[in-house]
Every structure is written in C-alpha cells, then in structure tokens.
Design an enzyme around this catalytic site. Structure first.
Site, PDB file in Angstrom:
ATOM      1  CE1 TYR A   2      -3.986   2.096   0.555  1.00  0.00           C
ATOM      2  CE2 TYR A   2      -2.653   3.205   2.209  1.00  0.00           C
ATOM      3  CZ  TYR A   2      -3.781   3.160   1.410  1.00  0.00           C
ATOM      4  OH  TYR A   2      -4.708   4.181   1.466  1.00  0.00           O
ATOM      5  CE  LYS A  29      -3.462   5.334  -1.466  1.00  0.00           C
ATOM      6  NZ  LYS A  29      -4.491   5.951  -2.337  1.00  0.00           N
TER       7      LYS A  29
END
Length: 254
Positions: A159, A163
C-alpha cells in the site's frame, strides 16, 4: 487603501467527477463538492450504490448524476471519459488495500493494488487533464492519497509503495501541466472511520496504536476530508499544485 477580497470556495457552474463515490470518503467528497454548487458526477463500478448517493444529494436540492467507471481498466475508463463532457474538478477516491507482511505479498495482490492505486490514478489523471488542456480553462485534479504516502507502516509495504508512487507521479504531472493551469494535488488522510476500515477499528490493539500516533488524539471522520477537498477544488487554492495536504492529526509531524 483597498483591501483584497478572499477567493471564493464556491463551485457554482462547475462539473466535478468523483471516483469511488459509492461510499466512505468518496461519498463525502461528492457531498462536499455538491454542497458548494458543483454538478457532481459520482463514479464507481457499482451503479446501485452510486444511485443511493445521487438520490440523497438530489433530495438536498443539489446536482448529481451516476456514472459506471472502473479505474482498474484504463482502456474502458478512457472510452467512458471521452464520451463525457469535460470536468473542471476531478477527485480520485478510488482505492484498494490488501495488507500483509512484505514476505507474504502475493503477485496477484500486488497487481490488483497497483492497478487501482497507481496505474488507475495515472491514466485517470491523463484522461481528464487532456480534456482540461484542450478546453483551455484549466482545472483541479485531487487524489485521495494517504499519510502512508509519506511514511512506512507494518504490513503495508504494498500500500505504501502505491501511495509513495502516487505522490511522485502528481509532482511530475504538476510540472508538465502547470502552464495550462491544470493543478494536481493530493489529500493525505490518517485512518478514517468508513465501512472499509471497520475491521481495523474493531481491533483494540490497533486502535491504541493509531491513537498514540495521531497527535490530536482521535481518529479521523469523513467530515475531516471535506474541507480539504473543497479548498483544493476551489479558487482559494489557485496557486497550489504538486502538493500534498496532510489531514493526519499530526501523524507525520515526527
């Protein structure tokens, strides 16, 4: 002496697209923009949930419509957006998380999360910016990123990778599109209470860790995102591009 007048936060007469608008942060973003006078096209894969959001907005006397859109399918997404009138504001709230220790990340999970959070964001940005540039009116593109685009997190290597990549992507796009007055920024929330984060907040140990890291001593609510999105969508942020607006309660202040 003639004092300046504050730029408006109103969005009357503007068309806005919000992806991931069927629930949670995306639905709150749609409500924020509609509340400032924009016509909001609420987009997601599932039209049934979207329609519930649209119905509530129109019941408030606001302007909204639904659009089936899958950011994980760049070709289909581009075709759908090409058939739509251009947008003045775009908020990309579509996102995917599959958390695991880095040593246990499966290739299929890697591809799925990158496909939505980075590849989808990339080609969505390009598709809407192309029309903004052609219309010669400029526009504002806002990505719902994360505090995890600026720090690391246990079990969040995948994740965080997407990002962090998103943050670098939008800085480069800001350089390319600035002369055309197309602004692109991100909002970086901390942990926000939504239907998708219920499992996290059901874990007392995880909640204690979150509250210790958030300097303001509380977790986020979707309302905490709304003002940031209105600011970046409006003329009040006319000189802001390539930036990340942290809505993290001080998490990244360390």
């Amino acid at each position: 002496m003639s004092l300046p007048v504050s730029p408006t936060f109103r969005l009357d007469g503007r068309r806005a697209l919000v992806t991931g608008a069927s629930s949670g942060i995306g639905a709150a973003c749609a409500a924020a923009l509609a509340g400032q006078g924009a016509h909001v096209v609420c987009a997601a894969r599932g039209v049934e949930k979207l329609q519930a959001v649209v119905d509530e907005l129109t019941a408030r006397g606001q302007s909204a419509s639904a659009l089936a859109l899958d950011v994980a399918d760049p070709a289909a997404m581009a075709a759908t957006l090409e058939a739509e009138p251009g947008f003045d504001v775009v908020v990309n709230s579509a996102g995917l998380a599959r958390h695991s220790p880095a040593l246990e990340t499966r290739p299929e999970d890697f591809d799925a999360v990158v496909g939505v959070n980075l590849r989808g964001a990339y080609f969505l940005s390009a598709a809407v910016a192309r029309k903004m540039i052609a219309a010669r009116k400029g526009g504002s593109i806002i990505h719902i990123s994360s505090q995890m685009g600026h720090v690391g997190g246990t079990d969040r290597a995948l994740y965080c990778a997407t990002k962090h990549g998103l943050e670098g992507m939008l800085k480069s796009m800001a350089l390319e599109w600035g002369r055309d007055r197309v602004r692109i920024n991100s909002v970086c929330p901390t942990f926000i209470r939504t239907p998708l984060t219920e499992a996290t907040f059901a874990n007392p140990e995880r909640v204690r860790w979150i509250e210790e890291k958030i300097k303001l001593g509380r977790v986020g609510e979707v309302e905490d995102i709304m003002g940031a999105v209105i600011y970046l969508a409006s003329d009040a942020s006319a000189l802001v591009t390539g930036s990340a607006l942290m809505v993290d309660g001080g998490w990244t202040a360390d």
